[in-house]
Design a protein around this motif. Structure first.
Motif, short mmCIF file in Angstrom:
data_model
loop_
_atom_site.label_atom_id
_atom_site.label_comp_id
_atom_site.label_asym_id
_atom_site.label_seq_id
_atom_site.Cartn_x
_atom_site.Cartn_y
_atom_site.Cartn_z
N GLN A 1 24.62 17.39 -6.66
CA GLN A 1 23.71 18.45 -6.23
C GLN A 1 23.52 18.44 -4.72
N GLY A 2 23.52 17.24 -4.14
CA GLY A 2 23.41 17.16 -2.69
C GLY A 2 24.60 17.81 -2.00
N TYR B 1 26.46 20.11 -3.30
CA TYR B 1 26.32 21.54 -3.60
C TYR B 1 25.34 22.21 -2.61
N TYR B 2 24.22 21.55 -2.38
CA TYR B 2 23.23 22.07 -1.42
C TYR B 2 23.83 22.13 -0.02
N GLU B 3 24.59 21.10 0.34
CA GLU B 3 25.22 21.08 1.66
C GLU B 3 26.18 22.25 1.82
N TYR C 1 23.86 25.63 2.00
CA TYR C 1 22.79 25.86 2.97
C TYR C 1 22.93 25.12 4.30
N ARG D 1 28.18 21.16 7.64
CA ARG D 1 28.85 21.08 6.35
C ARG D 1 30.06 20.14 6.40
#
Length: 212
Positions: free
Chosen positions: A31-32, A34-36, A39, A44
């Protein structure tokens, strides 16, 4: 050195709890990333992005656990020292861009050499003790997990992250970010497996320590 006591059976409840914790760790890392990707466009998959920082945290945690097993629990001193040299050198390697920028080019190679060379020399000198310890450790789940982590990080991620493959897949839409994301996220999984292996080693070593 006395023979290590046999492994104690692991109860289903304990195994299930550990499995749940490891699943949650993998979910959090995924999830981290994915968030990177969604957003954190400015950082990135760079040295300051979530994935790289998480890799550093995983390797630091694995290094600390190896020192705990060796220095506090006093189990497998030769095996854990060599593993520490490998894992801590990987931690240094992950800081290569920062070291090159803030210290000097090639700093990470010097630091890795200062870690690996004396430790490797000492282990070679005590190779019989190392072999005896390794024969016991090799039969553990921790070793299997560690081997899986190493293969994932240092073999599969390198092959999977080859630019040529991603150029062939994406064609005119190719950007280096795709290649970086593929390689770095696979590395993240590999480092997570290494950390899990060290957690399992610490738990195994605690059981051994209680029985000696």
């Amino acid at each position: 050195m006395p023979t290590q006591p046999p492994n104690e059976p692991i109860h289903f409840g304990s195994a299930a709890l550990r499995a749940l914790c490891y699943i949650l760790l993998i979910v959090a890392l995924t999830q981290g990333a994915y968030y990177e990707a969604l957003y954190l466009e400015q950082v990135r998959f760079t040295e300051l992005g979530f994935t790289e920082l998480a890799q550093t945290a995983l390797l630091a945690g694995a290094s600390a656990l190896l020192l705990y097993v060796r220095q506090s629990l006093r189990q497998l001193p030769h095996v854990t020292l060599l593993m520490f040299a490998f894992v801590f050198s990987s931690l240094i390697r992950e800081q290569d861009s920062l070291l090159d920028h803030y210290v000097a080019d090639g700093t990470w190679q010097v630091l890795v050499s200062l870690v690996i060379v004396p430790i490797l020399g000492w282990v070679v000198h005590r190779r019989q003790a190392f072999a005896d310890e390794f024969s016991r450790y090799a039969n553990s789940a921790s070793f299997g997990m560690f081997a899986a982590g190493v293969l994932t990080t240092y073999v599969f991620s390198r092959l999977y992250g080859r630019s040529e493959m991603w150029m062939a897949i994406l064609g005119d839409s190719y950007q280096r970010t795709f290649k970086d994301a593929a390689e770095e996220v696979v590395e993240l999984l590999g480092y997570a497996l290494i950390l899990i292996a060290m957690i399992e080693l610490a738990l195994l070593a605690r059981r051994w320590a209680r029985r000696t």
